[in-house]
Scaffold this active site. Structure first.
Site, PDB file in Angstrom:
ATOM      1  N   ASN A 182     -26.594   2.047  10.327  1.00  0.00           N
ATOM      2  CA  ASN A 182     -25.665   1.150  11.036  1.00  0.00           C
ATOM      3  C   ASN A 182     -25.317   1.623  12.451  1.00  0.00           C
ATOM      4  OD1 ASN A 182     -24.240   3.294   9.929  1.00  0.00           O
ATOM      5  ND2 ASN A 182     -22.445   2.062   9.425  1.00  0.00           N
ATOM      6  N   GLU A 279     -20.352  12.045   4.794  1.00  0.00           N
ATOM      7  CA  GLU A 279     -19.676  10.870   5.373  1.00  0.00           C
ATOM      8  C   GLU A 279     -20.163   9.664   4.597  1.00  0.00           C
ATOM      9  OE1 GLU A 279     -17.335  10.873   7.453  1.00  0.00           O
ATOM     10  OE2 GLU A 279     -17.477  12.766   8.528  1.00  0.00           O
ATOM     11  N   CYS A 313     -18.787   1.682   7.758  1.00  0.00           N
ATOM     12  CA  CYS A 313     -18.259   2.429   6.606  1.00  0.00           C
ATOM     13  C   CYS A 313     -16.738   2.357   6.494  1.00  0.00           C
ATOM     14  CB  CYS A 313     -18.687   3.883   6.719  1.00  0.00           C
ATOM     15  SG  CYS A 313     -18.258   4.598   8.316  1.00  0.00           S
ATOM     16  N   GLU A 493     -16.272  14.845  11.127  1.00  0.00           N
ATOM     17  CA  GLU A 493     -17.051  14.752  12.359  1.00  0.00           C
ATOM     18  C   GLU A 493     -16.060  14.442  13.474  1.00  0.00           C
ATOM     19  OE1 GLU A 493     -20.289  11.959  11.124  1.00  0.00           O
ATOM     20  OE2 GLU A 493     -21.438  13.822  11.042  1.00  0.00           O
TER      21      GLU A 493
HETATM   22  N1  LIG Z   1     -18.580   7.683   6.402  1.00  0.00           N
HETATM   23  C1  LIG Z   1     -19.396   7.456   7.415  1.00  0.00           C
HETATM   24  O1  LIG Z   1     -19.271   8.014   8.483  1.00  0.00           O
HETATM   25  C2  LIG Z   1     -20.520   6.464   7.258  1.00  0.00           C
HETATM   26  C3  LIG Z   1     -21.142   5.974   8.395  1.00  0.00           C
HETATM   27  C4  LIG Z   1     -22.168   5.050   8.246  1.00  0.00           C
HETATM   28  C5  LIG Z   1     -22.570   4.625   6.983  1.00  0.00           C
HETATM   29  N2  LIG Z   1     -21.947   5.105   5.884  1.00  0.00           N
HETATM   30  C6  LIG Z   1     -22.321   4.620   4.548  1.00  0.00           C
HETATM   31  O2  LIG Z   1     -23.714   4.537   4.441  1.00  0.00           O
HETATM   32  C7  LIG Z   1     -24.093   3.494   3.541  1.00  0.00           C
HETATM   33  C8  LIG Z   1     -25.144   2.638   4.184  1.00  0.00           C
HETATM   34  O3  LIG Z   1     -26.162   3.418   4.697  1.00  0.00           O
HETATM   35  P1  LIG Z   1     -27.571   3.568   3.964  1.00  0.00           P
HETATM   36  O4  LIG Z   1     -27.887   2.314   3.227  1.00  0.00           O
HETATM   37  O5  LIG Z   1     -28.531   4.054   4.994  1.00  0.00           O
HETATM   38  O6  LIG Z   1     -27.270   4.717   2.907  1.00  0.00           O
HETATM   39  P2  LIG Z   1     -28.309   5.497   1.974  1.00  0.00           P
HETATM   40  O7  LIG Z   1     -27.498   6.441   1.183  1.00  0.00           O
HETATM   41  O8  LIG Z   1     -29.196   4.558   1.270  1.00  0.00           O
HETATM   42  O9  LIG Z   1     -29.256   6.292   2.994  1.00  0.00           O
HETATM   43  C9  LIG Z   1     -28.725   7.182   3.944  1.00  0.00           C
HETATM   44  C10 LIG Z   1     -29.807   8.167   4.345  1.00  0.00           C
HETATM   45  O10 LIG Z   1     -30.132   8.997   3.240  1.00  0.00           O
HETATM   46  C11 LIG Z   1     -31.536   9.018   3.045  1.00  0.00           C
HETATM   47  N3  LIG Z   1     -31.760   9.247   1.619  1.00  0.00           N
HETATM   48  C12 LIG Z   1     -31.773   8.334   0.620  1.00  0.00           C
HETATM   49  N4  LIG Z   1     -31.950   8.945  -0.576  1.00  0.00           N
HETATM   50  C13 LIG Z   1     -32.040  10.275  -0.323  1.00  0.00           C
HETATM   51  C14 LIG Z   1     -32.210  11.442  -1.142  1.00  0.00           C
HETATM   52  N5  LIG Z   1     -32.320  11.349  -2.469  1.00  0.00           N
HETATM   53  N6  LIG Z   1     -32.245  12.645  -0.552  1.00  0.00           N
HETATM   54  C15 LIG Z   1     -32.109  12.767   0.786  1.00  0.00           C
HETATM   55  N7  LIG Z   1     -31.960  11.707   1.625  1.00  0.00           N
HETATM   56  C16 LIG Z   1     -31.913  10.475   1.077  1.00  0.00           C
HETATM   57  C17 LIG Z   1     -31.984   7.671   3.568  1.00  0.00           C
HETATM   58  O11 LIG Z   1     -33.372   7.668   3.871  1.00  0.00           O
HETATM   59  C18 LIG Z   1     -31.110   7.528   4.802  1.00  0.00           C
HETATM   60  O12 LIG Z   1     -31.621   8.271   5.879  1.00  0.00           O
HETATM   61  C19 LIG Z   1     -22.821   2.745   3.261  1.00  0.00           C
HETATM   62  O13 LIG Z   1     -22.322   3.113   2.003  1.00  0.00           O
HETATM   63  C20 LIG Z   1     -21.873   3.217   4.348  1.00  0.00           C
HETATM   64  O14 LIG Z   1     -20.537   3.126   4.018  1.00  0.00           O
HETATM   65  C21 LIG Z   1     -20.952   6.026   5.992  1.00  0.00           C
HETATM   66  C1  LIG Z   2     -17.422   3.666  15.510  1.00  0.00           C
HETATM   67  N1  LIG Z   2     -16.816   3.152  14.297  1.00  0.00           N
HETATM   68  C2  LIG Z   2     -16.601   1.713  14.434  1.00  0.00           C
HETATM   69  C3  LIG Z   2     -15.501   3.782  14.082  1.00  0.00           C
HETATM   70  C4  LIG Z   2     -17.692   3.339  13.137  1.00  0.00           C
HETATM   71  C5  LIG Z   2     -17.955   4.769  12.736  1.00  0.00           C
HETATM   72  C6  LIG Z   2     -19.150   4.922  11.828  1.00  0.00           C
HETATM   73  C7  LIG Z   2     -19.057   4.212  10.527  1.00  0.00           C
HETATM   74  O1  LIG Z   2     -19.907   3.507  10.018  1.00  0.00           O
END
Ligand SMILES: NC(=O)c1ccc[n+]([C@@H]2O[C@H](COP(=O)([O-])OP(=O)(O)OC[C@H]3O[C@@H](n4cnc5c(N)ncnc54)[C@H](O)[C@@H]3O)[C@@H](O)[C@H]2O)c1
Ligand SMILES: C[N+](C)(C)CCCC=O
Length: 519
Positions: A182, A279, A313, A493
């Site tokens: 994202n 995260e 997220c 972070e």
């Molecule tokens: N808290 C935060 O800062 C934050 C920010 C952005 C997105 N997110 C979360 O991320 C999710 C969406 O992102 P997504 O669909 O890319 O998530 P995802 O967990 O499917 O994938 C994230 C990353 O992990 C890798 N990955 C997947 N399985 C793995 C494994 N078994 N071992 C190592 N790496 C692996 C993927 O290739 C990708 O690079 C949502 O739940 C969102 O809330 C959190």
């Molecule tokens: C920059 N924002 C909008 C706070 C998003 C942080 C990353 C989460 O997905």
């Protein structure tokens, strides 16, 4: 109607300069990339093993714009070894030397902001307006940690008899960054900036859906003067990520992604006793009290739900509204949501682009279908959107959705949808809303809108969430730590706090007298 894009055309030569060999104009529907997407030892290259091929999409058109070669175990090892060698050089530099290089990287990103934002928009689908903000936050993050690099220090402690002790803040070694799709460039900067400032090296794996912009970051680091191999990119999905997490020479894993993947990362890290930053996802509450400034609260609710097509997220997707203003607030939110300009994300006036891919769009649509079945009322949007422009017909668009008549037990209120879907929930008392807001497995963020300053602080203090907003939402100053409670993860972070997660503390105890042995 196809709106002309006068501001975009001058970017074409600059994008060609950034990515020589690129077959493109920067207009939506014309980008394609043949260059290698791995980066090791200061250069782009194809992985030596692996071989699985993934298609990379332009969400705005549904076109395939690149083919991704997933890295195998050997390539992952080469990247880690490359980082290990560079770490020896980089970790010996003074903080001030590291500061200068990171500032130069920030300067280059600032200079190339529009081009990088264009790449991000093409690969992610978010509006160019937002992508530019993401890139601004990215260079600000590098500037911030450049500033801290020169002042990383331990403490001096006096002990009896003139003896003393001191602590040293030391780097960890090779850190792995694994990113979600994202905020591809920004996530990489949020991890790389503190990691490099502390003297670490990094191997980064972006999501296979958005592999493009982070390679540009790697090139910028090299151009800015980091040792070759300090920041490497390996491309791939689950298997590549696992090779990274299981590698014995990796000292730390910083992960951004979903909760289920976070659990797997933690399991792998546990086997190697590696520290992790997680995260993860969220289902955050936004609480609107009747004494709020209504227009600000409406703006806040839109910011909390519809940035990056709702794929954020920390979004405040559970919007609790005090019953006294429920109708007025809802009417205004719906009116404003209906006005959001959806379409070609490279157009200047677009505010909502395309979702990341077809399966994700289908998943979001299913949440809305289920919400209706469970009794929620679609107040606006939620349906697919097909732009007039024929080249966008296969893009992954939907209208932003506001759901009314929601209750806490509905799936749309409990689960992270990660799409443009806001659920409105009425409440009557402060006590009640705090309890309901906290009734979730997640704890990433939360927000409150009120003019009562004591109530505002009281409520955020009671929220079980790592990132709280008062009278705003989803603003992102890099000076402030960001991260979750509960299933939303741990570690931080941004802000000074992130230094803790990219360094280790060595204690040195110095004897100034004789050794008094007990033997
Ligand atoms: N808290 C935060 O800062 C934050 C920010 C952005 C997105 N997110 C979360 O991320 C999710 C969406 O992102 P997504 O669909 O890319 O998530 P995802 O967990 O499917 O994938 C994230 C990353 O992990 C890798 N990955 C997947 N399985 C793995 C494994 N078994 N071992 C190592 N790496 C692996 C993927 O290739 C990708 O690079 C949502 O739940 C969102 O809330 C959190
Ligand atoms: C920059 N924002 C909008 C706070 C998003 C942080 C990353 C989460 O997905």
């Amino acid at each position: 109607m196809v709106v002309p894009r006068p501001l975009l055309q001058p970017l074409v030569p600059r994008l060609r300069r950034l990515l020589p060999g690129l077959a493109m104009s920067s207009a939506t529907g014309s980008f394609s990339l043949q260059q290698p997407l791995n980066y090791r030892g200061g250069a782009r290259l194809q992985p030596t093993d692996g071989g699985q091929v993934e298609e990379v999409y332009e969400p705005a058109t549904g076109r395939v714009i690149a083919k991704l070669l997933c890295s195998g175990e050997k390539e992952v090892d080469l990247a880690v070894q490359s980082a290990k060698a560079a770490f020896k050089v980089w970790s010996q530099k003074s903080g001030m030397e590291r500061c200068r290089v990171l500032l130069e990287a920030a300067r280059i990103i600032r200079e190339q902001r529009d081009e990088i934002a264009t790449l991000e928009t093409i690969n992610n689908g978010k509006s160019i307006f937002e992508a530019r903000v993401d890139i601004d936050i990215s260079w600000q993050c590098l500037e911030y940690y450049a500033g801290l690099a020169g002042s990383l220090a331990g403490e001096h402690v006096q002990l009896p008899g003139g003896s003393f002790g001191y602590t040293r803040r030391e780097p960890l070694g090779v850190c792995v960054g694994i990113g979600a799709w994202n905020y591809p460039f920004q996530i990489a900067c949020w991890k790389a900036a503190p990691a490099l400032a502390c003297g670490n090296a990094m191997v980064f794996k972006p999501s296979p859906f958005t592999p493009i912009s982070v390679v540009r970051l790697a090139e910028i680091f090299t151009q800015a003067g980091v040792p070759k191999g300090l920041f490497n990119v390996v491309q791939g999905g689950v298997a590549t990520g696992q090779f990274l997490c299981q590698h014995p020479d990796v000292a730390k894993i910083s992960f951004t992604g979903s909760v289920p993947t976070g659990v797997k990362i933690m399991e792998m890290a546990a086997k190697g006793i590696k520290p992790v930053t997680l995260e993860l996802g969220g289902k955050s509450p936004l609480i609107i009290f009747s004494d709020c400034a209504l227009e600000n609260a409406v703006n806040g609710a839109l910011m909390a739900n519809f940035l990056t097509q709702g794929e954020v997220c920390c979004n405040g997707t559970r919007v609790f509204v005090e019953r006294k203003i429920l109708d007025t607030f809802t009417k205004e939110v719906v009116k404003r949501t209906q006005k959001i300009k959806i379409g070609d994300p490279l157009l200047e006036d677009t505010r909502m682009g395309a979702l990341i891919n077809r399966p994700h769009l289908d998943r979001v649509q299913n949440f809305i279908k289920q919400a209706k079945e469970q009794g929620a009322q679609v107040l606006c949007g939620g349906d697919l959107y097909v732009p007039d422009d024929p080249k966008l017909k296969n893009g992954f668009y939907m209208r932003p959705c506001v759901l009314g008549n929601c209750t806490d037990d509905m799936t749309c209120v409990k689960e992270e949808i990660f799409g443009p879907v806001m659920s409105i929930l009425p409440f009557d008392t402060e006590e009640e809303v705090v309890e309901r807001a906290n009734n979730t497995k997640f704890g990433l963020a939360g927000g409150v809108f009120t003019r009562d300053i004591q109530k505002a602080h009281r409520v955020v203090a009671a929220l079980n969430a790592g990132m709280c907003f008062i009278n705003n939402y989803n603003v992102s100053p890099v000076e402030l730590p960001f991260g979750g409670y509960k299933a939303s993860g741990f570690g931080r972070e941004n802000g000074r706090a992130a230094i803790e997660y990219y360094s280790q503390l060595k204690t040195v105890c110095v004897e100034m007298g004789d050794v008094e042995s007990v033997f």
